[in-house]
Design a protein around this motif. Structure first.
Motif, PDB file in Angstrom:
ATOM      1  N   TYR A   1       0.814  -1.239   0.211  1.00 11.67           N
ATOM      2  CA  TYR A   1       0.019   0.037  -0.082  1.00 11.67           C
ATOM      3  C   TYR A   1       0.822   1.366   0.079  1.00 11.67           C
ATOM      4  CZ  TYR A   1      -2.940   3.792   1.556  1.00 11.67           C
ATOM      5  OH  TYR A   1      -3.684   4.907   1.625  1.00 11.67           O
ATOM      6  N   ASP A   2       2.001   1.162   0.892  1.00 11.84           N
ATOM      7  CA  ASP A   2       2.802   2.433   0.873  1.00 11.84           C
ATOM      8  C   ASP A   2       3.488   2.600  -0.617  1.00 11.84           C
ATOM      9  OD1 ASP A   2       4.422   4.636   2.450  1.00 11.84           O
ATOM     10  OD2 ASP A   2       5.861   3.058   2.050  1.00 11.84           O
ATOM     11  N   GLU A   3       3.932   1.475  -0.975  1.00 18.04           N
ATOM     12  CA  GLU A   3       4.482   1.666  -2.460  1.00 18.04           C
ATOM     13  C   GLU A   3       3.460   2.297  -3.467  1.00 18.04           C
ATOM     14  OE1 GLU A   3       7.594  -0.182  -5.449  1.00 18.04           O
ATOM     15  OE2 GLU A   3       7.373  -0.739  -3.273  1.00 18.04           O
TER      16      GLU A   3
ATOM     17  N   ALA B   1       0.771   3.946  -2.947  1.00 17.31           N
ATOM     18  CA  ALA B   1       0.205   5.463  -2.529  1.00 17.31           C
ATOM     19  C   ALA B   1       1.066   6.342  -2.740  1.00 17.31           C
ATOM     20  CB  ALA B   1      -0.459   5.492  -1.283  1.00 17.31           C
ATOM     21  N   HIS B   2       2.356   6.130  -2.185  1.00 17.14           N
ATOM     22  CA  HIS B   2       3.500   7.345  -2.156  1.00 17.14           C
ATOM     23  C   HIS B   2       4.675   7.328  -3.046  1.00 17.14           C
ATOM     24  CE1 HIS B   2       1.422   6.679   1.727  1.00 17.14           C
ATOM     25  NE2 HIS B   2       1.221   8.175   1.694  1.00 17.14           N
ATOM     26  N   LYS B   3       5.037   5.984  -3.567  1.00 19.63           N
ATOM     27  CA  LYS B   3       6.196   5.976  -4.584  1.00 19.63           C
ATOM     28  C   LYS B   3       5.857   5.910  -5.931  1.00 19.63           C
ATOM     29  CE  LYS B   3       8.824   3.968  -0.640  1.00 19.63           C
ATOM     30  NZ  LYS B   3       9.485   2.707  -0.162  1.00 19.63           N
TER      31      LYS B   3
ATOM     32  N   SER C   1       4.512   6.895  -9.566  1.00 19.20           N
ATOM     33  CA  SER C   1       4.151   7.809 -10.171  1.00 19.20           C
ATOM     34  C   SER C   1       2.786   7.736 -11.152  1.00 19.20           C
ATOM     35  CB  SER C   1       5.286   8.710 -10.883  1.00 19.20           C
ATOM     36  OG  SER C   1       5.464   8.123 -11.952  1.00 19.20           O
TER      37      SER C   1
END
Length: 71
Positions: free
Chosen positions: A12-14, A16-18, A20
């Motif tokens: 999820y972190d990847e 949502a945040h990493k 593009s």
């Protein structure tokens, strides 16, 4: 089970945040390019079918009729 939880959290972190993500306009441009390429590819396959024929459907193609005239 904690390994699975860590995997889900890091996934999820990847995402949502990493990652593009493309904008809607970029996505539309890519979709147009893919659609045009698909139409061109379909036309090339159609032309090859007309020229060389689909033997299993009874169509000899342009070359088949030419060969039957000279042979």
């Amino acid at each position: 089970m904690s390994k699975f939880g860590n995997y889900v959290k890091s996934s999820y972190d990847e995402l949502a945040h990493k990652v593009s993500w493309p904008t809607f306009k970029e996505l539309q441009g890519s979709a147009v390019v893919v659609a045009v390429a698909a139409v061109i590819f379909a036309l090339v396959v159609f032309a090859m079918d007309v020229i060389f024929g689909a033997q299993n459907m009874g169509w000899k193609g342009i070359l088949g009729y030419f060969y039957s005239l000279i042979g």
